[in-house]
Write an enzyme that holds these catalytic residues in place. Structure first.
Site, PDB file in Angstrom:
ATOM      1  N   SER A 137       0.802  -1.221   0.000  1.00 27.34           N
ATOM      2  CA  SER A 137       0.000   0.000   0.000  1.00 27.34           C
ATOM      3  C   SER A 137       0.838   1.276   0.000  1.00 27.34           C
ATOM      4  CB  SER A 137      -0.935  -0.002   1.220  1.00 27.34           C
ATOM      5  OG  SER A 137      -0.192  -0.186   2.410  1.00 27.34           O
ATOM      6  N   GLU A 142       9.886  -9.941  -4.738  1.00 29.54           N
ATOM      7  CA  GLU A 142      10.435  -8.685  -4.209  1.00 29.54           C
ATOM      8  C   GLU A 142      11.935  -8.837  -3.970  1.00 29.54           C
ATOM      9  OE1 GLU A 142       6.611  -6.829  -1.834  1.00 29.54           O
ATOM     10  OE2 GLU A 142       7.893  -8.231  -0.789  1.00 29.54           O
TER      11      GLU A 142
HETATM   12  C1  5RP Z   1       4.649  -7.386   0.473  1.00 26.60           C
HETATM   13  C2  5RP Z   1       5.595  -6.573   1.257  1.00 26.60           C
HETATM   14  C3  5RP Z   1       5.245  -5.135   1.455  1.00 26.60           C
HETATM   15  O1  5RP Z   1       6.270  -4.370   0.947  1.00 26.60           O
HETATM   16  C4  5RP Z   1       5.106  -4.887   2.911  1.00 26.60           C
HETATM   17  O2  5RP Z   1       4.114  -5.767   3.417  1.00 26.60           O
HETATM   18  C5  5RP Z   1       4.719  -3.442   3.198  1.00 26.60           C
HETATM   19  O3  5RP Z   1       3.428  -3.191   2.741  1.00 26.60           O
HETATM   20  P1  5RP Z   1       2.676  -1.831   2.982  1.00 26.60           P
HETATM   21  O4  5RP Z   1       3.412  -0.783   2.219  1.00 26.60           O
HETATM   22  O5  5RP Z   1       1.291  -2.119   2.478  1.00 26.60           O
HETATM   23  O6  5RP Z   1       2.661  -1.559   4.474  1.00 26.60           O
HETATM   24  O7  5RP Z   1       6.614  -7.006   1.712  1.00 26.60           O
HETATM   25  O8  5RP Z   1       5.085  -8.718   0.383  1.00 26.60           O
END
Ligand code: 5RP
Length: 230
Positions: A27, A102
């Site tokens: 997000s 990622e």
């Molecule tokens: C997804 C991730 C995201 O980068 C992590 O969960 C952070 O998410 P957000 O910006 O919604 O807090 O690792 O696998």
């Protein structure tokens, strides 16, 4: 102010014409994608590799041209969120279940920028359960071997169904009391049969953009930056 929006949009300032970039998931990166969509419609020429199907969908809607590792061996810049960041920029990622792709885009890049809000900053990793991607085959045994490393492993569910990653695997959220040695823990987990990848991103990030109530703070490994893209 929306702290995630501030951080995510700020990161777009570091993207220059002609770059091939990695787009993380979540997000906060959502706002980077929206901003980049605007910039692309104004003439910015970039190509991006998305780290998840959801990011791919968002990037397509935003009009960002996509590419793949079939065409590119290394990215100029990767922008990604995190679930926890410690003072040495070690990360826990994978809250959204996209940790494998990622880690791929965040590894094969010249520069890796993290975008977070202040709530993600911790003195020591581990309050956020560590996501570990495992193959479905024999996951019950992998769970037991993870537990032997000192955690309570919880198979991730989505509603009542098992969560399936974009790679067709399962995610086990590992609740460790603390993570005081992230490097050893990553190594120990990674060598278990059945484990694909851990959500520990060690010594990978170059810079962090932190969204705060009153603006953004740019932090490099050397300390607070003046906040101007280089
Ligand atoms: C997804 C991730 C995201 O980068 C992590 O969960 C952070 O998410 P957000 O910006 O919604 O807090 O690792 O696998």
């Amino acid at each position: 102010m929306n702290e995630k929006k501030l951080a995510g949009e700020k990161a777009a300032e570091y993207i220059q014409n002609g770059m091939t970039i990695g787009l993380g998931s979540g997000s906060t990166v959502y706002w980077t994608i929206q901003k980049l969509g605007e910039l692309v419609s104004q003439g910015l020429q970039i190509k991006a590799i998305p780290s998840s199907m959801e990011t791919e969908r968002l990037a397509k809607v935003a009009g960002i041209p996509l590419t793949s590792f079939f065409e590119v061996n290394e990215l100029d810049l990767s922008i990604d969120g995190a679930d926890e960041v410690d003072p040495t920029f070690n990360l826990i990622k994978g809250g959204g279940g996209a940790l494998v792709r990622e880690k791929f885009i965040d590894s094969f890049t010249r520069k890796f920028i993290i975008v977070v809000d202040e709530s993600k900053l911790v003195t020591e990793l581990g309050s956020f359960p560590l996501p570990v991607e495992v193959i479905p085959f024999g996951w019950e045994v992998t769970n037991k071997t993870l537990a032997e490393l000192g955690c309570i492993p919880v198979l991730r569910k989505e509603n009542d169904d098992i969560f399936i990653s974009d790679n067709g695997n399962y995610i086990v959220d590992c609740h460790f009391p603390t993570i005081d040695d992230p490097i050893s823990l990553h190594t120990n987990i990674k060598q278990l049969v059945g484990v694909v990848e851990t959500g520990l991103f060690i010594d990978m990030a170059d810079m962090m953009i932190v969204g705060k109530k009153d603006g953004v703070e740019i932090v490099t490994k050397k300390g607070i930056d003046e906040g101007k893209p280089k």
